[in-house]
Design a protein around this motif. Structure first.
Motif, PDB file in Angstrom:
ATOM      1  N   MET A   1       0.843  -1.167   0.000  1.00  0.00           N
ATOM      2  CA  MET A   1       0.000   0.000   0.000  1.00  0.00           C
ATOM      3  C   MET A   1       0.894   1.237   0.000  1.00  0.00           C
ATOM      4  N   ASN A   2       0.553   2.203  -0.811  1.00  0.00           N
ATOM      5  CA  ASN A   2       1.275   3.468  -0.843  1.00  0.00           C
ATOM      6  C   ASN A   2       0.601   4.457   0.095  1.00  0.00           C
ATOM      7  N   ARG A   3       1.415   5.215   0.792  1.00  0.00           N
ATOM      8  CA  ARG A   3       0.879   6.261   1.660  1.00  0.00           C
ATOM      9  C   ARG A   3       1.209   7.606   1.044  1.00  0.00           C
ATOM     10  N   LEU A   4       0.257   8.500   1.086  1.00  0.00           N
ATOM     11  CA  LEU A   4       0.457   9.833   0.550  1.00  0.00           C
ATOM     12  C   LEU A   4       1.103  10.710   1.613  1.00  0.00           C
ATOM     13  N   ALA A   5       2.123  11.467   1.227  1.00  0.00           N
ATOM     14  CA  ALA A   5       2.757  12.402   2.164  1.00  0.00           C
ATOM     15  C   ALA A   5       1.751  13.489   2.513  1.00  0.00           C
ATOM     16  N   MET A   6       1.642  13.786   3.810  1.00  0.00           N
ATOM     17  CA  MET A   6       0.618  14.718   4.242  1.00  0.00           C
ATOM     18  C   MET A   6       1.132  15.549   5.410  1.00  0.00           C
ATOM     19  N   SER A   7       0.824  16.831   5.400  1.00  0.00           N
ATOM     20  CA  SER A   7       1.200  17.722   6.501  1.00  0.00           C
ATOM     21  C   SER A   7       0.337  17.411   7.727  1.00  0.00           C
ATOM     22  N   ARG A   8       0.731  17.967   8.861  1.00  0.00           N
ATOM     23  CA  ARG A   8      -0.083  17.788  10.081  1.00  0.00           C
ATOM     24  C   ARG A   8      -1.478  18.368   9.897  1.00  0.00           C
ATOM     25  N   ALA A   9      -1.552  19.553   9.306  1.00  0.00           N
ATOM     26  CA  ALA A   9      -2.854  20.184   9.079  1.00  0.00           C
ATOM     27  C   ALA A   9      -3.699  19.328   8.147  1.00  0.00           C
ATOM     28  N   GLY A  10      -3.083  18.791   7.099  1.00  0.00           N
ATOM     29  CA  GLY A  10      -3.802  17.939   6.154  1.00  0.00           C
ATOM     30  C   GLY A  10      -4.299  16.664   6.797  1.00  0.00           C
ATOM     31  N   ALA A  11      -3.459  16.032   7.611  1.00  0.00           N
ATOM     32  CA  ALA A  11      -3.854  14.801   8.296  1.00  0.00           C
ATOM     33  C   ALA A  11      -4.997  15.052   9.274  1.00  0.00           C
ATOM     34  N   ALA A  12      -4.933  16.151  10.003  1.00  0.00           N
ATOM     35  CA  ALA A  12      -6.001  16.487  10.955  1.00  0.00           C
ATOM     36  C   ALA A  12      -7.301  16.797  10.222  1.00  0.00           C
ATOM     37  N   LEU A  13      -7.200  17.499   9.101  1.00  0.00           N
ATOM     38  CA  LEU A  13      -8.391  17.797   8.301  1.00  0.00           C
ATOM     39  C   LEU A  13      -8.999  16.507   7.764  1.00  0.00           C
ATOM     40  N   LEU A  14      -8.167  15.605   7.279  1.00  0.00           N
ATOM     41  CA  LEU A  14      -8.660  14.321   6.773  1.00  0.00           C
ATOM     42  C   LEU A  14      -9.392  13.557   7.873  1.00  0.00           C
ATOM     43  N   ARG A  15      -8.811  13.475   9.062  1.00  0.00           N
ATOM     44  CA  ARG A  15      -9.478  12.780  10.173  1.00  0.00           C
ATOM     45  C   ARG A  15     -10.832  13.413  10.484  1.00  0.00           C
ATOM     46  N   ALA A  16     -10.890  14.744  10.479  1.00  0.00           N
ATOM     47  CA  ALA A  16     -12.143  15.440  10.771  1.00  0.00           C
ATOM     48  C   ALA A  16     -13.190  15.171   9.693  1.00  0.00           C
ATOM     49  N   LEU A  17     -12.780  15.157   8.443  1.00  0.00           N
ATOM     50  CA  LEU A  17     -13.719  14.880   7.352  1.00  0.00           C
ATOM     51  C   LEU A  17     -14.243  13.449   7.431  1.00  0.00           C
ATOM     52  N   LEU A  18     -13.361  12.501   7.674  1.00  0.00           N
ATOM     53  CA  LEU A  18     -13.783  11.102   7.782  1.00  0.00           C
ATOM     54  C   LEU A  18     -14.726  10.891   8.963  1.00  0.00           C
ATOM     55  N   ALA A  19     -14.491  11.586  10.052  1.00  0.00           N
ATOM     56  CA  ALA A  19     -15.337  11.454  11.237  1.00  0.00           C
ATOM     57  C   ALA A  19     -16.771  11.907  10.958  1.00  0.00           C
ATOM     58  N   ARG A  20     -16.930  12.873  10.058  1.00  0.00           N
ATOM     59  CA  ARG A  20     -18.273  13.365   9.720  1.00  0.00           C
ATOM     60  C   ARG A  20     -19.148  12.278   9.099  1.00  0.00           C
ATOM     61  N   ALA A  21     -18.541  11.306   8.427  1.00  0.00           N
ATOM     62  CA  ALA A  21     -19.296  10.288   7.712  1.00  0.00           C
ATOM     63  C   ALA A  21     -19.925   9.248   8.633  1.00  0.00           C
ATOM     64  N   LEU A  22     -19.414   9.120   9.856  1.00  0.00           N
ATOM     65  CA  LEU A  22     -19.946   8.168  10.844  1.00  0.00           C
ATOM     66  C   LEU A  22     -19.953   6.724  10.346  1.00  0.00           C
ATOM     67  N   VAL A  23     -18.918   6.348   9.583  1.00  0.00           N
ATOM     68  CA  VAL A  23     -18.751   4.970   9.120  1.00  0.00           C
ATOM     69  C   VAL A  23     -17.299   4.559   9.361  1.00  0.00           C
ATOM     70  N   ASN A  24     -17.018   3.274   9.230  1.00  0.00           N
ATOM     71  CA  ASN A  24     -15.634   2.816   9.347  1.00  0.00           C
ATOM     72  C   ASN A  24     -14.772   3.525   8.314  1.00  0.00           C
ATOM     73  N   ARG A  25     -13.568   3.879   8.730  1.00  0.00           N
ATOM     74  CA  ARG A  25     -12.673   4.644   7.852  1.00  0.00           C
ATOM     75  C   ARG A  25     -12.342   3.902   6.564  1.00  0.00           C
TER      76      ARG A  25
END
Length: 110
Positions: A1-25
């Motif tokens: 699996m490849n991981r995308l390089a991401m800043s701290r702000a980007g990673a935190a934003l991604l976690r917040a967006l995924l949390a909105r969906a209320l489903v398994n990541r």
């Protein structure tokens, strides 16, 4: 699996967006990420572009939960203010039943 390089702000934003969906990541796939530095006369931050794919059954419902009232939402990201966030363009429905879409956001250091 490849991981995308991401800043701290980007990673935190991604976690917040995924949390909105209320489903398994694992139901929402990040297929592309790009971040560019941003600054104005008084602020410093990053502009983020994220592309997602939601496979199979329930994709429309997950998309709606993740993106409903997105531009009016407040995010709790330490050290960052989400100044702007929106779904960019229209979501596309793929032949396999999945749904693809993009989100753009601006985070500012506070």
């Amino acid at each position: 699996m490849n991981r995308l390089a991401m800043s701290r702000a980007g990673a935190a934003l991604l976690r917040a967006l995924l949390a909105r969906a209320l489903v398994n990541r694992d139901r929402i796939l990040l297929t592309h990420y790009r971040s560019t530095d941003w600054q104005s006369l008084t602020f410093v931050g990053e502009r983020h572009e994220m592309q997602f794919r939601i496979p199979g059954p329930g994709a429309n419902e997950i998309f709606k939960m993740m993106t409903s009232d997105l531009s009016d939402s407040e995010f709790a990201i330490p050290g960052q203010l989400v100044a702007d966030v929106l779904v960019y363009g229209k979501p596309s429905h793929e032949r396999d039943g999945s749904l693809s879409f993009a989100i753009e956001a601006l985070t500012i250091e506070n």
